[in-house]
Design a protein around this motif. Sequence first.
Motif, PDB file in Angstrom:
ATOM      1  N   PRO A  68     -12.515   4.852 -11.791  1.00 32.11           N
ATOM      2  CA  PRO A  68     -12.537   4.250 -10.454  1.00 32.11           C
ATOM      3  C   PRO A  68     -13.951   4.196  -9.871  1.00 32.11           C
ATOM      4  N   GLY A  69     -14.365   3.028  -9.463  1.00 30.49           N
ATOM      5  CA  GLY A  69     -15.667   2.864  -8.813  1.00 30.49           C
ATOM      6  C   GLY A  69     -16.851   2.888  -9.736  1.00 30.49           C
ATOM      7  N   GLN A  70     -16.633   2.970 -11.056  1.00 34.69           N
ATOM      8  CA  GLN A  70     -17.755   3.088 -11.988  1.00 34.69           C
ATOM      9  C   GLN A  70     -17.995   1.838 -12.833  1.00 34.69           C
ATOM     10  N   ALA A  71     -17.102   0.877 -12.763  1.00 32.75           N
ATOM     11  CA  ALA A  71     -17.226  -0.312 -13.606  1.00 32.75           C
ATOM     12  C   ALA A  71     -18.497  -1.087 -13.282  1.00 32.75           C
ATOM     13  N   LEU A  72     -19.049  -1.740 -14.293  1.00 28.30           N
ATOM     14  CA  LEU A  72     -20.209  -2.602 -14.096  1.00 28.30           C
ATOM     15  C   LEU A  72     -19.797  -3.854 -13.335  1.00 28.30           C
ATOM     16  N   ASP A  73     -20.688  -4.314 -12.467  1.00 29.27           N
ATOM     17  CA  ASP A  73     -20.459  -5.557 -11.735  1.00 29.27           C
ATOM     18  C   ASP A  73     -21.163  -6.743 -12.398  1.00 29.27           C
ATOM     19  N   PHE A  74     -22.347  -6.497 -12.946  1.00 29.42           N
ATOM     20  CA  PHE A  74     -23.160  -7.553 -13.543  1.00 29.42           C
ATOM     21  C   PHE A  74     -23.734  -7.085 -14.872  1.00 29.42           C
ATOM     22  N   VAL A  75     -23.889  -8.025 -15.783  1.00 28.58           N
ATOM     23  CA  VAL A  75     -24.681  -7.817 -16.989  1.00 28.58           C
ATOM     24  C   VAL A  75     -25.815  -8.827 -16.967  1.00 28.58           C
ATOM     25  N   SER A  76     -27.054  -8.338 -17.050  1.00 31.31           N
ATOM     26  CA  SER A  76     -28.227  -9.212 -17.116  1.00 31.31           C
ATOM     27  C   SER A  76     -28.654  -9.348 -18.575  1.00 31.31           C
TER      28      SER A  76
END
Length: 317
Positions: A68-76
Motif C-alpha cells: 500500500p502506497g509504495q507502487a511506482l507512479d512513473f517510469v522514466s
Amino acid sequence: MRRFALLGAAGYIAPRHMRAIKETGNQLVSACDINDSVGVIDSLAPHSEFFTEFERFHDHACALKRQPGQALDFVSVCSPNHLHHAHIGAGLRLGCDVICEKPLVPTANQLDDLARTEQETGHRLWNILQLRHHQAIIDLKSRVQGGAVHKHEVDLTYITSRGKWYMQSWKGDPRKSFGVATNIGVHFYDMLHFVFGRLQRNVVHFADPLKTAGYLEYENARVRWFLSIDAKDLPEAVRGRQTTWRSITVDGREIEFSEGFTDLHTASYQAILDGKGYGIEDARHCVETVEAIRSAIPVTARDSEGHEFTSRLSRSA
C-alpha cells in the motif's frame, strides 16, 4: 509526491531526468542500468535503489506494487534507443505512466503498438520534446502564425562533435541508435513541424555514419538542413574553441536558442505532471520523418534546396 523509477541511469541524458524528478518535488525510488557508473545518484537521489539487471528491477517494481502506497507512479526511460519500445511497454504494464527520451521509437508501427498498450493498461506514454518549451521557439511559432502565409526560407545546422568513443558505443551502431538523423536530429524535426506545420516533401542529399543533410518542405517553410558529429564540419571561426555549433536562420535572421537548450527537462516534466505533456500522436510526425530519412536514397540537391555545407561533401553511395 510521485514515485519514479529510471531505466538507463548511467547514460548521458539521465542526470537531466534525475534533476527534473527532484526539481518538480518528486522522488526517484529506483534506477537501473547494466553500467554501474551512476555516482550522480548520490547528489540527486541518494536513497534510490539501484539494479544492474532489468529482471531484478522488474521484480522490485512488482513487489512495490503489492505494498500500500509504495507502487511506482512513473517510469522514466533513458536507455539506448533500440530498447525504448521494450522498456516503455514494461513500464506501462507495471501500472505506470512512462516518460521517454527522444527518439520515442524508430517506426510508426511501433508507435501503433504502444498506443494499443496504452489502451490495454489505461496508462499514458509521454515523450520529451523539449524544444517545444524553449521560449525562442515559442516566439518563432507565434511570429509564423501571426504573419502573412508564405514559405519561410530556413537553414538548420547542428554540429555536435563526438570523439572516437562514439562510433564504438551503441550510438555508433545504426541497429541501436538508428543513425545520426534519428539520434541527434529527431527533436529538431519535431521543432520544425511544431513551428511550420505539415510536412510536404522530404529529400536526403547526403548520408554517412557521421553526418547527413537534406531538404524538408513544410506548409510554411523550405528547410535546408545539415547534421554532423564530425568536428571537421565546424566553421573555421569556432573550430578549436567550441565543440558544438547550432544555427537556425529564418528568412536570413538568426534564431538564438543556445541559451537554455539543455535546461528544458524540468519544464517538460512539469507539463507532464500537469497533464499537458506530449504523447504518442504528438511524436508521430517526427518519428515518421526520421523513418523516411533512414530509408531514403540520397539524391543531388536541386538549386536552392541544398544546404551550403553539402557542397563540401561527395554524394553518398
